[in-house]
Design a protein around this motif. Structure first.
Motif, PDB file in Angstrom:
ATOM      1  N   PHE A 158      15.304 -21.166 -41.572  1.00 11.10           N
ATOM      2  CA  PHE A 158      15.107 -21.149 -40.117  1.00 11.10           C
ATOM      3  C   PHE A 158      16.152 -22.003 -39.387  1.00 11.10           C
ATOM      4  CE2 PHE A 158      10.965 -20.384 -42.142  1.00 11.10           C
ATOM      5  CZ  PHE A 158      10.806 -19.064 -41.754  1.00 11.10           C
ATOM      6  N   ALA A 207       9.328 -19.337 -34.746  1.00 13.90           N
ATOM      7  CA  ALA A 207       9.941 -19.656 -36.046  1.00 13.90           C
ATOM      8  C   ALA A 207      10.469 -21.094 -36.038  1.00 13.90           C
ATOM      9  CB  ALA A 207      11.059 -18.670 -36.363  1.00 13.90           C
ATOM     10  N   TYR A 246       7.686 -23.503 -36.550  1.00 13.23           N
ATOM     11  CA  TYR A 246       7.394 -23.662 -37.982  1.00 13.23           C
ATOM     12  C   TYR A 246       8.453 -24.521 -38.651  1.00 13.23           C
ATOM     13  CZ  TYR A 246       6.562 -23.101 -42.838  1.00 13.23           C
ATOM     14  OH  TYR A 246       6.328 -23.413 -44.149  1.00 13.23           O
ATOM     15  N   ARG A 247       9.727 -24.292 -38.315  1.00 11.15           N
ATOM     16  CA  ARG A 247      10.827 -25.047 -38.933  1.00 11.15           C
ATOM     17  C   ARG A 247      10.598 -26.564 -38.798  1.00 11.15           C
ATOM     18  NH1 ARG A 247      13.459 -28.845 -39.145  1.00 11.15           N
ATOM     19  NH2 ARG A 247      15.687 -29.167 -39.208  1.00 11.15           N
ATOM     20  N   GLY A 301       8.303 -16.546 -40.432  1.00 10.11           N
ATOM     21  CA  GLY A 301       8.061 -17.881 -39.866  1.00 10.11           C
ATOM     22  C   GLY A 301       6.791 -17.903 -39.027  1.00 10.11           C
TER      23      GLY A 301
END
Ligand code: SF4
Ligand code: FES
Length: 272
Positions: free
Chosen positions: A150, A179, A182-183, A228
């Motif tokens: 990501f 995403a 989430y990263r 993600g």
């Protein structure tokens, strides 16, 4: 021998100062092997249509500026070879799902606002160490791998242009921001999930994703934002049932140890 071919470019034009709606113009360009859509637009602007507006910078798929709707697919103009498209007529329009500033220039403000909303930076509870570092937060190769793909996002916004949910719900945070949420929450140096919750665990958050997967298919950097989003949903569910995140917060490795580690990789002394 270099292969050349005459290609018709149908370009969507729009000047908000002079027009109330966009229109299409056609231009013929001799295209050679390896010529990208961006190079074709540069030639068009230099030789036929100096008023044509579009955005670009790096010409090598890094800056994320040149996203366009080429033959009805969102793509980077600098990474798309005209002859690889396999059509005698190539259509070029601004990215959909964004307001149009002029000609091929989208207003990427929604992308940037959504990205900013998820707090795209490491939030660590050890503010003393963050403000006055005595070392570095330890991260193993496996811990880095948990979110590595990501980090390749160049914020081109192509995934939002491909996303059918963004098309019907402009407030949907979208694949790029989710995403990235989430990263950061998967990063063992980060403790910011609770601070991000109001933005990401909301009506226009990850549960609006229909899993069409168009974002991952379109991403020019090989990022899989659809995946993600699913990982983010799992993180939120675990958090909501009180299991919390399954990661150990990174500890600080003292500066002296870091220096010793770096010295191991010092180049050998010069011999001449
Ligand atoms: S996830 Fe891919 S398509 Fe979306 S903004 Fe990042 S690089 Fe562009
Ligand atoms: S010009 Fe930078 S990504 Fe295309």
């Amino acid at each position: 021998m270099t292969n050349t071919k005459q290609i018709t470019f149908r370009v969507r034009r729009f000047d908000p100062d002079k027009e109330s709606a966009p229109h299409w113009d056609e231009y013929k360009i001799h295209v050679h092997d390896g010529m990208t859509v961006l190079e074709a637009l540069h030639e068009l602007k230099a030789k036929q249509e100096p008023t044509l507006s579009y955005r670009s910078s790096c010409r090598m798929g890094v800056c994320g500026s040149c996203g366009m709707f080429i033959n009805d697919l969102p793509q980077l103009a600098c990474q798309t070879q005209v002859l690889h498209l396999g059509t005698d007529v190539v259509t070029v329009a601004p990215l959909p799902n964004y307001p149009n500033v002029k000609d091929l220039v989208p207003n990427l403000e929604p992308l940037i606002q959504k990205h900013a909303a998820i707090k795209p930076f490491i939030i660590h509870t050890n503010s003393t160490e963050v403000d006055n570092p005595t070392g570095e937060f330890i991260q193993s190769a496996e811990e880095r791998e948990a979110f590595s793909q990501f980090t390749y996002c160049i914020k081109c916004g192509i995934c939002l242009a491909a996303c059918p949910t963004v098309a019907t719900d402009p407030l949907f945070l979208g694949p790029q921001a989710l995403a990235q949420a989430y990263r950061y929450t998967a990063d063992n140096r980060d403790c910011g999930l609770q601070e991000r919750l109001s933005a990401i665990d909301a009506f226009h958050g990850p549960y609006q994703c229909h899993m069409a997967g168009a974002c991952s298919q379109a991403c020019p950097k090989g990022v899989d934002p659809a995946f993600g989003i699913q990982l983010l949903k799992r993180t939120l569910v675990l958090n909501n049932i009180g299991i919390g995140r399954n990661k150990k917060t990174a500890e600080v490795r003292p500066l002296a140890d870091v220096v010793k580690e770096i010295e191991k990789f010092a180049p050998p002394p010069r011999t001449v």
